[in-house]
Design an enzyme around this catalytic site. Sequence first.
Site, PDB file in Angstrom:
ATOM      1  N   CYS A   1       0.747  -1.322  -0.128  1.00 41.13           N
ATOM      2  CA  CYS A   1      -0.003  -0.062   0.106  1.00 41.13           C
ATOM      3  C   CYS A   1       0.853   1.205   0.091  1.00 41.13           C
ATOM      4  CB  CYS A   1      -0.915   0.088   1.433  1.00 41.13           C
ATOM      5  SG  CYS A   1      -2.122  -1.391   1.192  1.00 41.13           S
TER       6      CYS A   1
ATOM      7  N   HIS B   1      -3.325   7.250   2.752  1.00 42.34           N
ATOM      8  CA  HIS B   1      -3.732   6.037   2.251  1.00 42.34           C
ATOM      9  C   HIS B   1      -5.094   5.639   2.886  1.00 42.34           C
ATOM     10  CE1 HIS B   1      -3.881   1.872   1.197  1.00 42.34           C
ATOM     11  NE2 HIS B   1      -3.741   1.289   2.425  1.00 42.34           N
TER      12      HIS B   1
ATOM     13  N   ASN C   1     -10.250   0.111   0.131  1.00 42.03           N
ATOM     14  CA  ASN C   1      -8.725   0.335   0.094  1.00 42.03           C
ATOM     15  C   ASN C   1      -8.229  -0.272  -1.370  1.00 42.03           C
ATOM     16  OD1 ASN C   1      -6.068  -0.381   0.311  1.00 42.03           O
ATOM     17  ND2 ASN C   1      -6.147  -0.795   2.468  1.00 42.03           N
TER      18      ASN C   1
HETATM   19  O1  UT7 Z   1      -3.750  -1.207   3.471  1.00 40.90           O
HETATM   20  C1  UT7 Z   1      -2.862  -1.829   4.191  1.00 40.90           C
HETATM   21  C2  UT7 Z   1      -2.808  -1.158   5.591  1.00 40.90           C
HETATM   22  N1  UT7 Z   1      -4.083  -1.874   6.280  1.00 40.90           N
HETATM   23  C3  UT7 Z   1      -4.621  -1.219   7.309  1.00 40.90           C
HETATM   24  O2  UT7 Z   1      -4.187   0.001   7.858  1.00 40.90           O
HETATM   25  C4  UT7 Z   1      -5.865  -1.963   8.005  1.00 40.90           C
HETATM   26  C5  UT7 Z   1      -5.835  -1.613   9.326  1.00 40.90           C
HETATM   27  N2  UT7 Z   1      -6.866  -2.341  10.056  1.00 40.90           N
HETATM   28  C6  UT7 Z   1      -8.131  -2.032  10.175  1.00 40.90           C
HETATM   29  O3  UT7 Z   1      -8.405  -1.169   9.322  1.00 40.90           O
HETATM   30  C7  UT7 Z   1      -9.004  -2.686  11.083  1.00 40.90           C
HETATM   31  O4  UT7 Z   1      -8.378  -3.616  12.019  1.00 40.90           O
HETATM   32  C8  UT7 Z   1     -10.143  -3.852  10.338  1.00 40.90           C
HETATM   33  C9  UT7 Z   1     -11.154  -2.767   9.627  1.00 40.90           C
HETATM   34  C10 UT7 Z   1      -9.447  -4.817   9.360  1.00 40.90           C
HETATM   35  C11 UT7 Z   1     -10.968  -4.531  11.338  1.00 40.90           C
HETATM   36  O5  UT7 Z   1     -11.555  -3.654  12.151  1.00 40.90           O
HETATM   37  P1  UT7 Z   1     -11.375  -4.016  13.727  1.00 40.90           P
HETATM   38  O6  UT7 Z   1     -12.240  -3.100  14.316  1.00 40.90           O
HETATM   39  O7  UT7 Z   1      -9.856  -3.877  14.066  1.00 40.90           O
HETATM   40  O8  UT7 Z   1     -12.031  -5.387  14.044  1.00 40.90           O
HETATM   41  P2  UT7 Z   1     -11.258  -6.752  14.556  1.00 40.90           P
HETATM   42  O9  UT7 Z   1     -10.212  -7.202  13.674  1.00 40.90           O
HETATM   43  O10 UT7 Z   1     -10.673  -6.366  16.058  1.00 40.90           O
HETATM   44  O11 UT7 Z   1     -12.577  -7.552  14.728  1.00 40.90           O
HETATM   45  C12 UT7 Z   1     -13.356  -7.398  15.568  1.00 40.90           C
HETATM   46  C13 UT7 Z   1     -14.674  -8.432  15.172  1.00 40.90           C
HETATM   47  C14 UT7 Z   1     -14.282  -9.893  15.194  1.00 40.90           C
HETATM   48  O12 UT7 Z   1     -15.087 -10.717  15.814  1.00 40.90           O
HETATM   49  P3  UT7 Z   1     -14.864 -11.468  17.110  1.00 40.90           P
HETATM   50  O13 UT7 Z   1     -13.728 -12.319  16.833  1.00 40.90           O
HETATM   51  O14 UT7 Z   1     -15.057 -10.391  18.107  1.00 40.90           O
HETATM   52  O15 UT7 Z   1     -16.263 -12.023  17.349  1.00 40.90           O
HETATM   53  C15 UT7 Z   1     -14.163  -9.970  13.704  1.00 40.90           C
HETATM   54  O16 UT7 Z   1     -14.327 -11.606  13.173  1.00 40.90           O
HETATM   55  O17 UT7 Z   1     -15.395  -8.129  14.325  1.00 40.90           O
HETATM   56  C16 UT7 Z   1     -15.422  -9.106  13.171  1.00 40.90           C
HETATM   57  N3  UT7 Z   1     -15.274  -8.795  11.670  1.00 40.90           N
HETATM   58  C17 UT7 Z   1     -16.139  -8.673  11.246  1.00 40.90           C
HETATM   59  N4  UT7 Z   1     -17.566  -8.629  11.359  1.00 40.90           N
HETATM   60  C18 UT7 Z   1     -18.657  -8.308  10.401  1.00 40.90           C
HETATM   61  C19 UT7 Z   1     -14.288  -8.752  10.916  1.00 40.90           C
HETATM   62  N5  UT7 Z   1     -14.500  -8.400   9.702  1.00 40.90           N
HETATM   63  C20 UT7 Z   1     -15.930  -8.143   9.788  1.00 40.90           C
HETATM   64  C21 UT7 Z   1     -16.864  -7.899   8.890  1.00 40.90           C
HETATM   65  N6  UT7 Z   1     -17.970  -7.685   9.214  1.00 40.90           N
HETATM   66  N7  UT7 Z   1     -16.426  -7.369   7.614  1.00 40.90           N
END
Ligand code: UT7
Length: 334
Positions: free
Chosen positions: A113, A255, A285
């Site tokens: 990215c 980004h 993204n």
């Molecule tokens: O481009 C390269 C650089 N990348 C980035 O900068 C990405 C940085 N990270 C992020 O933007 C965020 O961490 C994400 C958007 C990827 C994820 O958001 P989050 O608030 O950090 O969620 P999480 O990974 O802590 O997940 C929380 C919950 C999990 O469920 P449990 O384990 O708490 O039951 C995930 O399985 O949200 C769940 N989850 C979803 N639920 C519904 C993850 N993706 C989804 C989804 N829909 N699409």
Amino acid sequence: MTPRAAVVCGLGSWLPPRAVTNDELARELDTSDDWIRTRTGIGARHILDDGLATSDLAVEAGARALKSASDIAVDAVVLATATPDHPLPATAPRVAARLGLGPVPAFDVAAVCTGFLYGLATAAGFIAAGSADSVLVIGADAFSRILDPADRSTRAIFGDGAGAVVLRAGRPDEPGALGPVRLGSDGSADHLIQVPSGGSRDPLRPATAGQGDPYFRMAGQAVFRHAVESMAESSEQALHDAGWTVKDVDLLVAHQANVRIMHALADWMGLDRERCAIHLDRVGNTSAASVPLALADAVASGTLRPGHRVLMTAFGGGLTWGACTLRWPAVEAY
Ligand code: UT7
């Protein structure tokens, strides 16, 4: 003697026509429009049709950038991508050939990215060294090709697209001149964003079919923290190089990974959130295409106008990051 600066003289972008909304994704995955919008700010992403590849995206954006630069002759092509058409050769030579640019040097830059900023730095180096008078820099990615169809956390985020600029040799004090591109990396955390298999460490071979993991994986929360810190740090360095303070920045083009990351970055830097370019709501993204696509969107909407002071910053797999300033020139975006 005044050093040769790299000056932006063209901007182009292209998105595949097929847009997939959050509601459409929610029909096949356990997710919802509400979750995706609240956690990321994304409302839709564009997906490349079957049969097309990253080079098709890059050619479209590259042709538009060349048109924007009044079809200036370019001496080199740098393509930032993490999704090349093939593991080898690089995709840039094909793009240069399809654009009819002749036997110019053409190569890919792999910084995921952050690729577009690494590409700008590379092109600016060519220009400063006198190896080129003008360079086409393209950021293009087709992440739809490497996502696990069952992984809701990555499929909600990534989309396909391409953006490009033309850089020409000029003076450091003229509109469009890039400030020094401040780059960084931390390979000790390379596992946080990875395609585990298909490279030389774990080749995918017919004999081991089904054992490797050919899909893109990301440890979202850990990446989130790194993203804010490293973009803030490189942004501060880039501002210092330019002799600007945060108050001087008219538009932060970060980004487009997550609106929460952009707002956390703005808050950390003491920058008004209103000055963040937001494009991910419509495209998600798009990896290496993210920064030039956001620039093009800001120009199209009138948010970015000639004379505005722009801070660009990005973060991605590697881990890699970077930042750079420029005063926006009078260029039409296509
Ligand atoms: O481009 C390269 C650089 N990348 C980035 O900068 C990405 C940085 N990270 C992020 O933007 C965020 O961490 C994400 C958007 C990827 C994820 O958001 P989050 O608030 O950090 O969620 P999480 O990974 O802590 O997940 C929380 C919950 C999990 O469920 P449990 O384990 O708490 O039951 C995930 O399985 O949200 C769940 N989850 C979803 N639920 C519904 C993850 N993706 C989804 C989804 N829909 N699409």
